[in-house]
Enzyme design. Structure first.
Site, PDB file in Angstrom:
ATOM      1  N   ASP A  73      13.631 -32.558  15.506  1.00 57.30           N
ATOM      2  CA  ASP A  73      12.621 -33.293  14.740  1.00 57.30           C
ATOM      3  C   ASP A  73      12.954 -34.770  14.805  1.00 57.30           C
ATOM      4  OD1 ASP A  73      10.667 -34.204  13.093  1.00 57.30           O
ATOM      5  OD2 ASP A  73      11.124 -32.874  11.415  1.00 57.30           O
ATOM      6  N   ASN A  84      14.171 -39.325   9.939  1.00 50.77           N
ATOM      7  CA  ASN A  84      15.331 -38.431   9.987  1.00 50.77           C
ATOM      8  C   ASN A  84      16.603 -39.110  10.481  1.00 50.77           C
ATOM      9  OD1 ASN A  84      13.709 -36.382   9.062  1.00 50.77           O
ATOM     10  ND2 ASN A  84      13.311 -35.528  11.092  1.00 50.77           N
ATOM     11  N   SER A 124       5.406 -34.275   4.934  1.00 51.31           N
ATOM     12  CA  SER A 124       4.306 -33.318   4.978  1.00 51.31           C
ATOM     13  C   SER A 124       4.561 -32.059   4.149  1.00 51.31           C
ATOM     14  CB  SER A 124       4.017 -32.925   6.434  1.00 51.31           C
ATOM     15  OG  SER A 124       5.196 -32.465   7.058  1.00 51.31           O
ATOM     16  N   LYS A 126      15.865 -32.517  -2.187  1.00 51.43           N
ATOM     17  CA  LYS A 126      14.554 -32.324  -1.555  1.00 51.43           C
ATOM     18  C   LYS A 126      13.810 -31.185  -2.241  1.00 51.43           C
ATOM     19  CE  LYS A 126      14.288 -31.091   2.877  1.00 51.43           C
ATOM     20  NZ  LYS A 126      14.193 -31.257   4.357  1.00 51.43           N
ATOM     21  N   ASP A 171      17.696 -33.990   7.888  1.00 50.48           N
ATOM     22  CA  ASP A 171      16.613 -33.013   8.033  1.00 50.48           C
ATOM     23  C   ASP A 171      16.838 -32.065   9.202  1.00 50.48           C
ATOM     24  OD1 ASP A 171      14.321 -31.524   8.027  1.00 50.48           O
ATOM     25  OD2 ASP A 171      12.986 -33.211   7.637  1.00 50.48           O
TER      26      ASP A 171
END
Length: 432
Positions: free
Chosen positions: A276, A281, A130, A148, A294
């Site tokens: 998360d 992840n 996202s 990333k 993450d």
């Protein structure tokens, strides 16, 4: 892929969704007096579901912070049907990527041209979500890296997105439950959008997490900025890919217990939670290891969290003890309910929550009835809840993510509170 909408466009999209939700809520209020009590419950649930669809549609267009916020809320409550939660889970690592030229421009603006930074860099991402996407690269000394890149303009309008989402939820029963959570959501999301914070979290867990079999990647500080994060690249597969190999029950049990021990280690020993639990992840590594990725969303837990959990799982609990223990976690029940009604629910709800902890090994592969009974009590839980405190939202999200993962694995695991990582021998931080 187009970049996330900005400014007036974002406000217009979410504002229109809020207006439609308000209209649906008004229609519900006008017709409720003519329904039976059961009919009012059904109508309210149907309206909530319709508003959730409006929310999903608006956030799907906006992506970015709006979609990230909805992912958090959808994991914790029955805000959305299972099909929608499944879509959000997929969005955690399979969203449409940026075009190659734009990805290159981001890297150049933040650091330098990729040819100077890396021996090899793929402009096609291998994961996209996202708020960013991840590219494979190789360092000049031959090390496999994951880079990333944050989408452009993604940090614009966080406060506006939170305010508009609050407005969209306000007409629903979830609005009052989550009212105290929005400031926490905004703060955590601001952290998540600063990759320097994520680098700090990653290094903290790499240094302090001493759980055999769990691997945390190493940050390359020289190749990381506020919008770029470079770490070592772990060679594993995601849950769906691993399940597609038809692993044995022993392998499922091994990974299931690793997930449980990781959760308990974070809660009871580290006091800091990787909050998360999206499937993207976690990586199932060759040799039985688990890669943890993450660290953008990390929540430090108050000392009362561990104590509250132990009190909830203690034998011979009274309803008042359960309610007080839940308050330690940030779950508050309505004080205007008759004590007999609330007490009856807490006894049944507590018994259901504790069921997996009361056996030597709980079989999540045969737990369909367990989860069905929990879902059947959700509407009653919604009726009894007053609100969640902000920190609990992330704890609840992590715990529910654990339970869903164990269900997907079909694992047989020991969940008892004493089955924490203290029974494992500590090892040095993995060198990866």
């Amino acid at each position: 892929m187009s970049t996330p909408a900005r400014g007036f466009v974002r406000g217009s999209i979410l504002g229109a969704a809020v207006a439609r939700a308000s209209t649906q809520s008004l229609g519900l209020a006008l017709t409720q007096p003519f329904r039976s009590e059961a009919g009012r419950e059904r109508a309210a649930a149907a309206t909530d579901k319709q508003i959730a669809r409006e929310l999903f549609a608006a956030c799907g267009v906006l992506r970015g912070t709006a979609l990230k916020l909805l992912q958090v809320l959808a994991m914790e409550a029955d805000l959305l049907p299972e099909t929608y939660r499944a879509e959000f889970a997929a969005a955690s690592y399979r969203a449409p990527p940026l075009n190659r030229a734009l990805a290159r421009r981001i890297l150049v603006a933040e650091l330098a041209v990729p040819e100077c930074l890396f021996a090899a860099f793929s402009l096609t991402p291998f994961a996209a979500a996202s708020i960013g996407q991840v590219h494979a690269a190789t360092s000049h000394d031959g090390e496999a890296l994951a880079v990333k890149l944050q989408y452009p303009n993604i940090a614009d309008g966080i406060r506006g997105d939170v305010a508009l989402l609050r407005g969209l939820l306000r007409p629903t029963r979830s609005g009052s439950v989550f009212a105290a959570c929005f400031a926490e959501l905004e703060a955590r999301l601001a952290e998540e959008l600063d990759y320097r914070c994520e680098a700090n979290h990653t290094e903290w867990f790499r240094h302090h997490l001493r759980l055999p079999g769990v691997v945390v990647p190493r940050v390359t500080r020289a190749l990381s900025t506020q919008r770029v994060l470079t770490t070592t690249r772990l060679g594993g597969v995601h849950l769906d890919q691993w399940l597609a190999t038809h692993p044995s029950q022993a392998a499922r049990d091994h990974y299931g217990q690793l997930f449980v021990d990781l959760f308990h280690h974070c809660v009871f020993e580290l006091g800091r939670l990787h909050a998360d639990p999206n499937p993207g992840n976690y990586l199932f590594l060759p040799g039985g290891g688990l890669g943890l990725l993450d660290f953008g969303c990390v929540r430090q837990l108050a000392p009362t969290f561990g104590e509250g959990l132990r009190r909830i799982m203690a034998p011979n609990r009274r309803p008042g003890d359960v309610a007080e223990a839940h308050r330690c976690l940030g779950v508050h029940y309505r004080r205007d309910l008759p004590q007999a009604e609330l007490g009856s629910f807490l006894v049944r709800w507590g018994a259901w929550l504790n069921e997996p902890y009361r056996v030597e090994r709980f079989d999540f592969g045969a737990a369909d009835d367990y989860f069905a009974r929990g879902s059947a009590m959700r509407s009653e839980l919604s009726h009894c809840l007053e609100r969640y405190d902000g920190p609990f939202l992330f704890f609840g999200r992590a715990h529910q993510g654990l339970m869903r993962t164990l269900q997907r694995l079909g694992a047989k695991v020991r969940l008892a509170c004493d089955a924490t990582t203290t029974r494992r021998d500590p090892i040095a931080t993995p060198v990866v």
